[in-house]
Enzyme design. Sequence first.
Site: not given
Ligand code: 5GP
Ligand code: ZN
Length: 112
Positions: A7, A30, A98, A100
């Site tokens: 957010c 990412d 989200h 990917h």
């Molecule tokens: P999840 O593990 O929840 O599916 O993916 C979260 C993703 O968010 C991870 O791939 C991580 O690298 C990415 N991520 C975490 N913090 C940040 C951030 O501050 N900026 C960006 N651009 N990506 C982030």
């Molecule tokens: Zn949110």
Amino acid sequence: MDDCLFCKIIEGKIPSSKVYEDEKVYAFRDINPQAPVHVLVVPKAHYSDVKDAAKDQALLGYLFAKCGEIAESEGLKNGFRLITNCGDDACQSVHHMHVHILGGTKLTDKMG
Ligand code: 5GP
Ligand code: ZN
């Protein structure tokens, strides 16, 4: 959501490398890419995961359609992978739904 990382990114309070934005979705690179192209596509409305986001199925459909368009704009002509982690077993680390987009190379055939 006051305490949600994505957010804050959507609101511009935390910087991100924007790839696409419209009134419903935001897409950005990412911070820890797992492939040459690794883009995160999020709904601007806060939903914790894909199950929560199913409250707005039109939005989910819109978001997935946008993923395909963004993949095309990123030049992923040879294919791409969409992943949405949901819950602890999937190692979801950010609890704002989200997707990917991964591509730009031949990805492993293992998905888990
Ligand atoms: P999840 O593990 O929840 O599916 O993916 C979260 C993703 O968010 C991870 O791939 C991580 O690298 C990415 N991520 C975490 N913090 C940040 C951030 O501050 N900026 C960006 N651009 N990506 C982030
Ligand atoms: Zn949110």
